[in-house]
Design a protein around this motif. Sequence first.
Motif, PDB file in Angstrom:
ATOM      1  N   PRO A  79       0.829  -1.218   0.000  1.00 35.96           N
ATOM      2  CA  PRO A  79       0.000   0.000   0.000  1.00 35.96           C
ATOM      3  C   PRO A  79       0.856   1.258   0.000  1.00 35.96           C
ATOM      4  CG  PRO A  79      -0.822  -1.593   1.588  1.00 35.96           C
ATOM      5  CD  PRO A  79       0.489  -2.129   1.098  1.00 35.96           C
ATOM      6  N   ARG A  80       0.300   2.297  -0.589  1.00 36.74           N
ATOM      7  CA  ARG A  80       0.958   3.605  -0.640  1.00 36.74           C
ATOM      8  C   ARG A  80       0.359   4.513   0.424  1.00 36.74           C
ATOM      9  NH1 ARG A  80       3.273   0.305  -4.096  1.00 36.74           N
ATOM     10  NH2 ARG A  80       3.871   1.180  -6.100  1.00 36.74           N
ATOM     11  N   ARG A  81       1.142   5.499   0.832  1.00 40.83           N
ATOM     12  CA  ARG A  81       0.623   6.529   1.724  1.00 40.83           C
ATOM     13  C   ARG A  81       0.128   7.687   0.863  1.00 40.83           C
ATOM     14  NH1 ARG A  81       2.857  10.585   4.253  1.00 40.83           N
ATOM     15  NH2 ARG A  81       4.963  10.048   3.633  1.00 40.83           N
ATOM     16  N   LEU A  82      -1.107   8.098   1.131  1.00 34.75           N
ATOM     17  CA  LEU A  82      -1.669   9.264   0.431  1.00 34.75           C
ATOM     18  C   LEU A  82      -2.084  10.230   1.528  1.00 34.75           C
ATOM     19  CD1 LEU A  82      -2.737  10.484  -2.334  1.00 34.75           C
ATOM     20  CD2 LEU A  82      -4.952   9.545  -1.644  1.00 34.75           C
ATOM     21  N   GLY A  83      -1.252  11.230   1.784  1.00 34.68           N
ATOM     22  CA  GLY A  83      -1.527  12.099   2.914  1.00 34.68           C
ATOM     23  C   GLY A  83      -1.642  11.263   4.176  1.00 34.68           C
ATOM     24  N   SER A  84      -2.807  11.316   4.818  1.00 31.97           N
ATOM     25  CA  SER A  84      -3.009  10.580   6.067  1.00 31.97           C
ATOM     26  C   SER A  84      -3.588   9.186   5.835  1.00 31.97           C
ATOM     27  CB  SER A  84      -3.978  11.375   6.955  1.00 31.97           C
ATOM     28  OG  SER A  84      -5.166  11.613   6.211  1.00 31.97           O
ATOM     29  N   ARG A  85      -3.840   8.819   4.579  1.00 29.11           N
ATOM     30  CA  ARG A  85      -4.516   7.546   4.305  1.00 29.11           C
ATOM     31  C   ARG A  85      -3.573   6.524   3.684  1.00 29.11           C
ATOM     32  NH1 ARG A  85     -10.261   8.173   4.051  1.00 29.11           N
ATOM     33  NH2 ARG A  85     -10.276   5.888   3.930  1.00 29.11           N
ATOM     34  N   SER A  86      -3.978   5.254   3.785  1.00 25.40           N
ATOM     35  CA  SER A  86      -3.248   4.178   3.140  1.00 25.40           C
ATOM     36  C   SER A  86      -4.090   3.708   1.955  1.00 25.40           C
ATOM     37  CB  SER A  86      -3.043   3.039   4.142  1.00 25.40           C
ATOM     38  OG  SER A  86      -2.497   1.920   3.495  1.00 25.40           O
ATOM     39  N   VAL A  87      -3.468   3.601   0.798  1.00 25.63           N
ATOM     40  CA  VAL A  87      -4.220   3.209  -0.403  1.00 25.63           C
ATOM     41  C   VAL A  87      -3.514   2.051  -1.105  1.00 25.63           C
ATOM     42  CG1 VAL A  87      -5.375   5.408  -0.860  1.00 25.63           C
ATOM     43  CG2 VAL A  87      -3.068   5.068  -1.718  1.00 25.63           C
ATOM     44  N   GLY A  88      -4.307   1.176  -1.715  1.00 30.12           N
ATOM     45  CA  GLY A  88      -3.750   0.051  -2.441  1.00 30.12           C
ATOM     46  C   GLY A  88      -2.921   0.519  -3.627  1.00 30.12           C
ATOM     47  N   ALA A  89      -1.981  -0.322  -4.041  1.00 33.42           N
ATOM     48  CA  ALA A  89      -1.112   0.035  -5.172  1.00 33.42           C
ATOM     49  C   ALA A  89      -1.897   0.072  -6.485  1.00 33.42           C
ATOM     50  CB  ALA A  89       0.040  -0.958  -5.271  1.00 33.42           C
ATOM     51  N   LEU A  90      -3.024  -0.639  -6.522  1.00 31.09           N
ATOM     52  CA  LEU A  90      -3.931  -0.535  -7.666  1.00 31.09           C
ATOM     53  C   LEU A  90      -5.179   0.205  -7.210  1.00 31.09           C
ATOM     54  CD1 LEU A  90      -2.018  -2.667  -8.846  1.00 31.09           C
ATOM     55  CD2 LEU A  90      -4.002  -3.835  -9.793  1.00 31.09           C
ATOM     56  N   SER A  91      -5.697   1.042  -8.091  1.00 35.04           N
ATOM     57  CA  SER A  91      -6.845   1.851  -7.744  1.00 35.04           C
ATOM     58  C   SER A  91      -7.885   1.710  -8.845  1.00 35.04           C
ATOM     59  CB  SER A  91      -6.362   3.289  -7.565  1.00 35.04           C
ATOM     60  OG  SER A  91      -7.197   4.202  -8.190  1.00 35.04           O
TER      61      SER A  91
END
Length: 302
Positions: free
Chosen positions: A10-22
């Motif tokens: 997962p990637r960090r997006l600001g304060s959130r964690s997001v999957g490498a695929l979106s």
Amino acid sequence: MSESLVDAAPRRLGSRSVGALSFGCWRFTSRDIGEAGALLDTALELGMNLVDTADVYGLDWNGTGFGSVEALLGAVIAERPARREAMVLATKGGIIPGVPYDSSPGALRSALDASLARLGVEHIDLYQVHRPDLFTHPEVLADTLRSFIDSGRVSMVGVSNVTVAQTRALRAHLGNALVSTQPEFSAVHLEPLRDGTFDLCMELDLTPLAWSPLGGGRLLDDNDASVRPELRLALDELAVREGVSRACIAIAFVLAHPSRPLAIVGTQQPDRLRELARAAQVQLDRTDLYRVIVASEGMPLP
Ligand SMILES: NC(=O)c1ccc[n+]([C@@H]2O[C@H](COP(=O)([O-])OP(=O)(O)OC[C@H]3O[C@@H](n4cnc5c(N)ncnc54)[C@H](OP(=O)(O)O)[C@@H]3O)[C@@H](O)[C@H]2O)c1
């Protein structure tokens, strides 16, 4: 083979964690809300928790007009409210057909209000300026975007299709509130590697969101003259070695850069979403990655 550089964590997006695929919604234009809901459910279950849309989506891909994709997504979310907080809901504004770009305070405020209404949500997690408006000063844009955050209607902001200099100018006025940039990037569109986009992401800690990671499907079309046959061959040979599809290798290529791009995939077929998720298992080392670049460009590296 030496160390694999594919990073599917997962990637960090600001304060959130997001999957490498979106999950990308440009082509999310089904007339069947059940089918649309099943597609979103599949994406979320595969860890594609960042859902990327835009107010302008719906004008193409057989959509019913400006705003119609947000409206469909809103209807789908309304049917499964428990999913809302698990999602990192991203949309974009600033394109007005006929103008074509307006990021002035009034225009963006109206765009945000309309997106919130169509999506049926209280807040948007990531609000992105879809394309740069050359006639809005970055300080004015920064003030507008900051007011969205201060009002609680937007959590984070990003940009798309911008130059490095445009990003720097906005960042100078907006500071760390700017968390992402969304360029086109794929094995057939390599500009962010060398135009400074990814370097700036690493310098300023921005998350790159790569749009059209399969070249909008061109990488899978053997008759598309804009893709060099050598590139298809390289992807296919790696696919055989890794036991996955050509599409998976193309996604894995996007995930290998140290700026840690996430790939916004656009398929509208649940089975293809499942297949693309297998990109996480792919191993590509430097030799493989440079081979893809050389095959894409048709020029040996110096
Ligand atoms: N910021 C911007 O200006 C901008 C511009 C464009 C896109 N985007 C974002 O990026 C997202 C993805 O863009 P995209 O749709 O062009 O992405 P993509 O994943 O590169 O292309 C998806 C297209 O490839 C087709 N395809 C053919 N074979 C496939 C296979 N084996 N596996 C998967 N797909 C295959 C899909 O058709 P099927 O549906 O039939 O599988 C679909 O039409 C958009 O939804 C949007 O969120 C942003």
